[in-house]
Structures are given as C-alpha cells and as structure tokens.
Design an enzyme around this catalytic site. Structure first.
Site, PDB file in Angstrom:
ATOM      1  N   LYS A  34      10.484 -14.693   5.829  1.00 24.82           N
ATOM      2  CA  LYS A  34       9.973 -13.441   5.260  1.00 24.82           C
ATOM      3  C   LYS A  34       9.197 -12.643   6.302  1.00 24.82           C
ATOM      4  CE  LYS A  34       9.758 -15.318   0.593  1.00 24.82           C
ATOM      5  NZ  LYS A  34      11.079 -14.884   0.266  1.00 24.82           N
ATOM      6  N   CYS A  35       9.768 -12.522   7.481  1.00 23.11           N
ATOM      7  CA  CYS A  35       9.115 -11.896   8.625  1.00 23.11           C
ATOM      8  C   CYS A  35       9.971 -10.721   9.101  1.00 23.11           C
ATOM      9  CB  CYS A  35       8.981 -12.946   9.745  1.00 23.11           C
ATOM     10  SG  CYS A  35       8.326 -12.350  11.300  1.00 23.11           S
ATOM     11  N   GLY A  36       9.335  -9.759   9.723  1.00 24.58           N
ATOM     12  CA  GLY A  36      10.082  -8.651  10.301  1.00 24.58           C
ATOM     13  C   GLY A  36      11.069  -9.096  11.367  1.00 24.58           C
ATOM     14  N   PHE A  37      10.818 -10.259  11.958  1.00 25.58           N
ATOM     15  CA  PHE A  37      11.706 -10.792  12.992  1.00 25.58           C
ATOM     16  C   PHE A  37      12.786 -11.714  12.423  1.00 25.58           C
ATOM     17  CE2 PHE A  37       7.744  -9.888  15.334  1.00 25.58           C
ATOM     18  CZ  PHE A  37       8.242  -9.017  16.288  1.00 25.58           C
ATOM     19  N   THR A  38      12.797 -11.945  11.105  1.00 24.51           N
ATOM     20  CA  THR A  38      13.762 -12.848  10.480  1.00 24.51           C
ATOM     21  C   THR A  38      15.213 -12.527  10.828  1.00 24.51           C
ATOM     22  OG1 THR A  38      12.218 -13.391   8.715  1.00 24.51           O
ATOM     23  CG2 THR A  38      14.541 -13.803   8.260  1.00 24.51           C
TER      24      THR A  38
END
Length: 185
Positions: A34-38
C-alpha cells in the site's frame, strides 16, 4: 560474516538459508503493498523474468514499519503480489528492516551499503523527503533503510555491491544486475 550466513523465514514460517542462493546474483528488497512505490513490483517481476535464467534471484521482504503500508498477513501479502503484479520471485515473511528489532539480514545489508541519498530527479523525492522530515525525522539519520522498496544488489560471491533507494530508476538497478551477471566466470 557473509550474506550466506543468514537464515530468514519464508512466508510460511519455514527457515531458509541464504546459502541456498550461493553463486547467484541477488536483489534483496523490502516491500509493501500500500505504498506509492508498490508499482515497482511490476518492474521487479519484469527484471526477474528477463534475468532469472542467467542467475538472478529477487528476494522480497514485506515490512509494515513505514506508515503501516503493509498491514496484511504473510498469506495476504503473497496473494496481493501474485494477483496484482504476477510476482513469481520469492516473497518472505513480514518483518522489521530498521531499528532495534530489524532482521539481522537488514542490519548487515545497511552496514555494507549506506544511504547515498534519494534521486533528486524522481517525482516522489520531494514528497518523500518532506514526509520523512515531518513525520519520521529519525528515519533520515544514519544508514538505515528510509522507506519501502530499498534494494540491495549482491554479486555471485556474496558481496553487497550496491544499494538502490526507492527513488532510483529501475534502469540503474538493471544495469547493476547485468554487470554482476556478466562478471560471472
């Protein structure tokens, strides 16, 4: 001590020796769903498919230390990676990657390759740096992992040869992998 001395837990809770990867090039990465980098899962999977037959292994280690961005169980994490990004590389058990409870593997990796800074050209760098300063200022200190999707490159001899922050372009990671694979005897 070498990378091959570490025992880690699979997502099923079984012990796995990193000595099993002796002779292969490794990319070891802390992950979160659930990360912007996912979306980097997609790029990592593409890298894996391109080079796995030449000796690359990617080892993913989910971590919930960064703003609670990996809340699921080990089984949920595995399912998320497979369903959303087609991940076929090894995803291990969730655990800490920084601080006093950090997995020994990550203590070793950060001691071998320190923080070199975020890529100023990446569109998330300014936002990430601001969020860290405001919410997690201690994360900016020292060589510890700063956020999800920090990658460590290990050559065929077990040397930790590079560290790539989450803002580093995947093309740089690929160039490092390709160089390590070409260095093979």
């Amino acid at each position: 001590m070498s990378i091959y001395d570490f025992i880690v837990k699979t997502n099923k809770g079984e012990e796995k020796s990193l000595a099993d990867y002796r002779g292969q090039v490794l990319v070891i990465v802390n992950t979160a769903s659930k990360c912007g980098f996912t979306p980097q899962f997609k790029e990592l999977q593409e890298l894996y498919l391109k080079y796995k037959d030449k000796g690359l292994e990617i080892l993913g280690f989910p971590c919930n230390q960064f703003a609670g961005q990996e809340p699921g169980s080990n089984a949920q994490v595995q399912e998320f990676c497979r369903l959303n990004y087609g991940v076929t590389f090894q995803i291990f058990a969730k655990g800490d990657v920084r601080g006093e409870n950090a997995q020994p593997l990550f203590q070793y990796l950060t001691a071998q390759q320190g923080f070199q800074g975020f890529d100023p050209a990446h569109p998330y760098t300014e936002m990430l740096t601001k969020a860290l300063k405001e919410n997690f200022p201690s994360y900016l200190e020292g060589d510890s992992i700063k956020w999800n999707f920090t990658k460590f490159l290990v050559d065929r001899e077990g040397n930790v040869v590079a560290r790539f922050e989450p803002t580093t372009a995947m093309s740089e990671v690929e160039a490092g992998v390709a160089a390590c694979l070409k260095a093979a005897p």
